[in-house]
Design an enzyme around this catalytic site. Structure first.
Site, PDB file in Angstrom:
ATOM      1  CG  ASP A 519       0.879   8.131   2.505  1.00 43.93           C
ATOM      2  OD1 ASP A 519       1.001   6.893   2.389  1.00 43.93           O
ATOM      3  OD2 ASP A 519       1.727   8.849   3.072  1.00 43.93           O
ATOM      4  CG  ASP A 521       5.079   6.812  -0.332  1.00 45.86           C
ATOM      5  OD1 ASP A 521       4.936   6.687  -1.569  1.00 45.86           O
ATOM      6  OD2 ASP A 521       5.886   7.595   0.209  1.00 45.86           O
TER       7      ASP A 521
END
Ligand code: TSJ
Length: 650
Positions: A519, A521
C-alpha cells in the site's frame, strides 16, 4: 528557378557522380549493418537518439544566431517531424561530389556542418556520438527534408538512406514566409526491433535540458498521437540559471539566498558558464555539460570548478574573518553541502576520455573554469555580504557535522573491533554463511516479521524486523544516520559498513529484500530504504543485490484450487477463469499466515520479485536526486520487473 539547379547538376561528370554515390552507399550500409556503433543502441535510447541527432543541427543553427524556434512533433503514426526557422540547409552544388549540399548532409557519413566553412558561425558538435543526419537517414524507412531558402522551397526524399529522386524545387515561397528546414522521418522498424514508439516524457526531458543549456531558444514539443494530444514549449531566457531554479522548485527545496549566482567567461573561443545556488538540504547536485552533452563522470570543467570554489571560499573567509586563525580550512565537500550547480562549457575541440563522452579531458578548460570561478565568485561575495554570510554559516556547520560524523564513525569502528560478530536482536539469521547463497528480508512491522520468521527457509533466509521511525536520509546529515534506531540494525546485519567505510567484500547477503505492505505506506517505507541504500551503500544497487518483494494483493479459492493475484489484471483474469471463487483481498503482510507468506512471497520457486537497478547508470545520480523529490511514483523509474508470475495450483 529550377534551371539553375539542373544546370549545376549537369556540370558534374557522370564518372564523378558514380564514384561519390558508391562511396556514399558503402558508408550508409555500414551504419545499417552496425547501428549500435553509431547511435549506441537500437533500443528505446537509440530510437530517441535519432531525434536529438536531428535537433542538434537546428540548435547549431540557433547558436550561430540564425534560428530562434525549433518544433518537434510526434505525429499520429509515431513518425517525427523537426521544424526550424533557420537559414535553411544550403542547396547549392558541392563541387567535390557534384550534388546539392543538402543531399550531402543526408547521404555522406559525418558530413554535417562541414560545408559551412570557417565562417559558418560558432559550431558546437552536438549529439552523443557526433554522427548526424546521414545516420538518422540510414536508419529510417523513409526521410523527407524540406528547405525554405532564397524565396524558394525545395524537397528531397530518401528511403533506407538512399535518395528517392533528386532534390526538387517545389516553388516560390510567399513573400512573408520564413526560411528554415523541416525534416520528417520514420525510424526503420527492422532496425528498432524493440519498439518504434516515442515517449513524450523522454523527449521532454532532453529537449527541456537543451532549452536550459541554450538560453533563449524556444523548443516546442507536440504529441499528435490519438488520445495523448498535447504540446509544451520550453524557452528559458535565464538559461542555466533557470535550470537551477527549476531543480529547486521541482524538489521543493528552500534556497539560502534569493538569486542564482551566475558566472560566465570566455577564452580562446571557449565559453564557460556556471550557475549555482545553495539550498537548505545537505546534498550536492552538480551537473556538468560539454557542448550540451552531459558529462556524468565530470572532467576538467568540474575539477576546475571544485578547486576554485574551495579556494575562493577559504581565501575569502580568511580575509573577512569568517575563518579564524585556529580554524581548519573548509573541505571541498563542506563548501558544496546543499549546493546545486550547473556547469556548461562550449568549446571547439571537445576531447572526451571515453567514447560515451562521460568525461571531458581538455586541460585548458580546467584553467578557464577555475580562473573564472575564483575571480568572479570572490567578487560576488565581496559585493553581496549577506549572501556570503549565509554561505559561510552553512559551510561551517557542514564542517562541524563532518567532525561529529567522524567521531560517530570512529566509535562504530571501535565497537566493531571489540565485538565483530554482534548482530541486532531483531535479526533471525540463516545457517548458511556463504553470502552468495544468503538472503536477507527486511520486514516492516513485528507481526509480518513474525510470520516471515516462521515461514522462511532458515537455511538461506534471514529476517530482520524493523521498528521505529524511518529516517529520510535526504533530509539528514551523515551524523544522524549513525545511531538511527531503524538504520543501525540494517547496517549491522549487512556487515559491510556505509559511506567511506563501505566494503562490499564484507556483505553478508547477496539478495536483500525490502518487504513492505503493498500500500502507500509500504511503498513509502520502501522508497526511504532505497534512498538510504542509494546514498550510503550505492554499490549494493549497482551490483543488483537489492530487491523489493511483491506480496500478492488477492487470494482466490475455489474448492482445492488456490490462486494468488499480484495485480488487478491478474485478479480479473483469474476471477474470470474460476467464476464463483472466494476472493480475499490482503490489506497487509500481517494478514498472511507463515505458510502463505512463504508460498507467495518468499519461496524462490514462486515468488515475484522486483530487482532495483539504476536504470540509466550514466545519469543515475541526478535522476535519483531529482526524481526522489517528485511525488509521482518515483520507484517506477528505477525498478525493473524481474517477475516470475506463478500459478499456484495447490
Ligand atoms: F542536418 C539535418 F539535416 F538533419 C538538419 C539540419 C535538420 C534540421 C531540422 C535542421 C537543420 C538545419 C541546418 N537547420 N539549419 C541549418 N543550417 C545550415 O545547414 C546552414 C545554413 C546556412 C549556412 C550558410 O553558411 O549560409 C550554413 C549552414 C550550416
Amino acid at each position: 528557378m529550377s534551371d539553375q539547379l539542373k544546370l549545376n547538376t549537369e556540370t558534374a561528370t557522370e564518372h564523378e557522380y558514380d564514384g561519390a554515390q558508391i562511396q556514399v552507399l558503402e558508408g550508409l550500409e555500414a551504419v545499417r549493418k552496425r547501428p549500435g556503433m553509431y547511435i549506441g543502441s537500437t533500443g528505446e535510447r537509440g530510437l530517441h537518439h535519432l531525434v536529438y541527432e536531428i535537433v542538434d543541427n537546428s540548435i547549431d543553427e540557433a547558436l550561430a544566431g540564425y534560428c530562434t524556434h525549433i518544433q518537434v512533433i510526434i505525429r499520429p503514426d509515431n513518425t517525427i517531424q523537426v521544424v526550424d526557422n533557420g537559414r535553411g540547409i544550403p542547396v547549392d552544388i558541392q563541387p567535390k561530389l557534384g550534388i546539392p549540399a543538402v543531399t550531402v548532409v543526408f547521404t555522406v557519413l559525418h558530413a554535417g556542418g562541414k560545408f559551412g566553412g570557417e565562417n559558418s558561425g560558432y559550431k558546437v558538435a552536438g549529439g552523443l556520438h557526433g554522427v548526424g543526419a546521414s545516420v538518422v537517414n540510414a536508419l529510417s524507412e523513409w526521410l523527407e527534408v524540406t528547405v525554405r531558402r532564397d524565396g524558394k522551397e525545395y524537397k528531397q526524399k530518401f528511403s533506407y538512406g538512399k535518395q528517392d529522386g533528386d532534390l526538387q524545387l517545389m516553388g516560390n515561397l510567399a513573400p512573408d514566409a520564413q526560411n528554415g528546414t523541416t525534416v520528417t522521418f520514420k525510424p526503420d522498424p527492422q532496425v528498432f526491433t524493440d519498439t518504434t514508439e516515442y515517449s513524450f516524457e523522454t523527449l521532454q526531458q532532453r529537449l527541456r535540458e537543451e532549452a536550459f543549456l541554450n538560453g533563449g531558444i524556444s523548443i516546442t514539443l507536440t504529441d499528435q498521437r490519438e488520445g495523448q494530444e498535447r504540446s509544451e514549449t520550453y524557452c528559458y531566457e535565464g538559461g542555466i540559471r533557470s535550470f537551477v531554479e527549476f531543480i529547486h522548485q521541482k524538489r521543493d527545496l528552500a534556497v539560502l539566498h534569493p538569486q542564482v549566482i551566475y558566472l560566465k567567461g570566455e577564452r580562446n573561443g571557449s565559453v564557460a558558464e556556471v550557475a549555482m545556488q545553495y539550498n537548505e538540504s545537505f546534498n550536492e547536485l552538480l551537473l556538468s555539460f560539454a557542448n550540451n552533452v552531459h558529462t556524468p563522470d565530470g572532467g576538467t570543467h568540474e575539477e576546475g570548478f571544485r578547486m576554485a570554489l574551495t579556494r575562493a571560499l577559504n581565501d575569502f573567509g580568511r580575509e573577512k574573518g569568517y575563518l579564524k586563525e585556529k580554524d581548519e580550512n573548509l573541505s571541498g565537500s563542506d563548501c558544496r553541502e546543499g549546493l546545486t550547480c550547473i556547469i556548461s562549457v562550449k568549446l571547439q575541440d571537445a576531447q572526451f576520455e571515453s567514447q560515451t563522452k562521460a568525461k571531458l579531458g581538455n586541460t585548458d578548460i580546467r584553467t578557464l573554469v577555475s580562473g573564472l570561478v575564483y575571480d568572479k565568485l570572490k567578487e560576488f561575495l565581496e559585493e553581496n555580504p549577506t549572501v556570503a554570510k549565509a554561505i559561510f554559516e552553512k559551510a561551517t556547520q557542514a564542517a562541524r557535522a563532518r567532525a561529529a560524523a567522524k567521531r560517530a564513525r570512529d566509535m562504530v569502528r571501535r565497537k566493531s573491533v571489540l565485538d565483530s560478530v554482534r548482530m541486532p536482536e531483531k535479526l533471525a539469521d540463516c545457517h548458511e554463511k556463504d553470502p552468495e547463497k544468503c538472503e536477507l528480508f527486511i520486514v516492516e512491522g513485528d507481526s509480518a516479521g513474525g510470520s516471515a520468521k516462521l515461514g522462511r527457509d532458515s537455511n538461506t533466509q534471514a529476517i530482520l524486523s524493523l521498528w521505529g521511525k524511518m529516517l529520510n536520509v535526504e533530509k539528514a546529515r551523515v551524523d544522524k544516520v549513525y545511531g538511527n534506531d531503524k538504520l543501525t540494525p540494517v547496517i549491522m546485519a549487512l556487515g559491510c559498513g556505509i559511506g567511506e567505510d563501505f566494503d562490499l567484500s564484507k556483505l553478508r547477503y547477496h539478495k536483500i529484500f525490502i518487504m513492505a505492505d503493498a500500500d502507500v505506506d509500504g511503498s513509502h517505507i520502501a522508497t526511504l530504504m532505497l534512498t538510504f541504500f542509494f546514498r550510503y551503500m550505492r554499490p549494493l544497487i549497482e551490483h543488483g543485490y537489492v530487491y523489493v518483494a511483491q506480496p500478492p494483493l488477492f487470494k482466490l479459492q475455489k474448492g482445492s484450487v488456490v490462486k494468488y493475484a499480484y495485480n488487478d489484471a491478474e485478479m480479473a483474469q483469474y476471477s474470470a477463469e474460476m467464476p464463483g471463487a472466494k476472493i480475499n483481498r490482503y490489506k497487509g503482510l500481517g494478514e498472511m499466515n507463515p505458510d502463505q507468506l512463504w508460498e507467495t512471497t518468499m519461496n524462490p520457486e514462486n515468488r515475484v520479485i522486483v530487482k532495483i537497478r539504476i536504470e540509466d547508470a550514466e545519469r543515475a545520480d541526478e535522476a535519483f536526486t531529482i526524481l526522489m523529490g517528485d511525488q509521482v511514483e518515483p520507484r517506477r523509474q528505477f525498478i525493473e520487473t524481474n517477475a516470475k508470475y506463478a500459478n499456484l495450483d495447490v
